[in-house]
Design a protein around this motif. Structure first.
Motif: not given
Length: 315
Positions: A101, A104, A138
């Motif tokens: 991820k 983020s 995300i």
């Protein structure tokens, strides 16, 4: 070559090195051991600033102090290896989060870097985001931010949509109608009646894409657990429920579940869009108003279904 470069850098005055390397920094940017040379901090940092160096790679043995200077002054290129080297020396480092991820994670833990990446967002997407094979997660707000970013080309946005495991809560938060359609087509839209309403009402192509979305069993199931609220001020033909009655590309499994949430009865239909079995289902589900208009319509277009309507009225 590295040996001679080391000798030159370590033994030449800074004021002589700067004009020598000005406009010729490619090798320095790719010299991973630059920060390990026998130069004091003032000399190293002045060279970085004056030559506007952007390191493509860094030796993992680079000291945290030097890495922090590079990080704080954005003296690094945007690629997976150098960003990993920089962040792995810092607190909150998480290899798994970096790989799975990335955007983020960086935005949450390293806001200064996130701002730098956004200023160079096209390079970040091409060189980092899309190249990390497991980078599929995300936050929804971050996803929307990237899809709406004017610095990204359409193709990059399509690649982000296809790559990420993310559901957009409000499809209207996506500014480009064509990208809303792509999100719906790729099942990256949350199954809510409002999102369905927006897609059905956008245009013919968006409505057809929404049919495919509704044919996914999980989406139909989720919607069947939500109340369908209609605007009572407008004509019934504008009701989402009324439009769904006529969506002949929606499969039976989904159709039954979606229609179950319609609370209105109607007496106007397009017979070319509703098959006889479906009209029978609508009568049995009490979605057809038991009045003269419906009776005459059924008598004209559907064999014996006007009789079924009368039977249902008398139940």
């Amino acid at each position: 070559l590295d040996k001679y470069l080391r000798i030159i850098l370590e033994n030449t005055l800074t004021e002589n090195l700067i004009p020598f390397f000005k406009g010729k920094t490619i090798y320095l940017n790719n010299y991973a051991d630059f920060m390990l040379l026998g130069m004091d901090d003032d000399k190293k940092y002045e060279l970085i600033d004056e030559l506007d160096l952007r390191f493509e790679k860094l030796n993992p043995k680079t000291s945290p102090h030097d890495i922090n200077y590079i990080y704080s002054n954005f003296a690094y290129s945007i690629n997976i290896d150098v960003i990993r080297t920089i962040l792995s020396s810092k607190e909150k480092w998480d290899e798994h989060a970096f790989n799975t991820k990335n955007y983020s994670y960086i935005k949450e833990c390293y806001p200064e870097m996130a701002e730098y990446l956004l200023r160079n967002v096209s390079d970040y997407i091409a060189n980092v985001f899309l190249r990390l094979g497991q980078n599929t997660y995300i936050h929804e707000t971050d996803f929307v931010e990237l899809i709406n970013n004017p610095s990204l080309v359409h193709e990059q946005k399509l690649q982000i949509i296809q790559k990420c495991k993310c559901k957009v809560k409000d499809i209207n938060s996506i500014e480009d109608a064509s990208l809303r359609s792509e999100i719906c087509k790729n099942d990256k839209m949350e199954a809510t009646w409002e999102n369905v309403r927006i897609m059905i009402n956008t245009d013919k192509d968006s409505a057809a894409i929404c049919d495919t979305f509704l044919n996914i069993k999980d989406n139909a199931e989720q919607l069947s657990n939500m109340d369908l609220i209609e605007n009572e001020d407008g004509p019934t033909e504008d009701h989402l429920g009324y439009k769904l009655l006529h969506r002949d590309k929606i499969r039976d499994y989904s159709y039954v579940r979606l229609i179950s949430k319609i609370e209105h009865e109607y007496d106007k239909f397009d017979s070319s869009k509703i098959s006889a079995p479906r009209m029978r289902f609508l009568i049995n589900s009490r979605k057809v108003c038991a009045n003269k208009n419906s009776y005459e319509f059924l008598k004209k277009h559907y064999k014996d279904l006007h009789i079924l309507l009368l039977e249902k009225r008398n139940d």
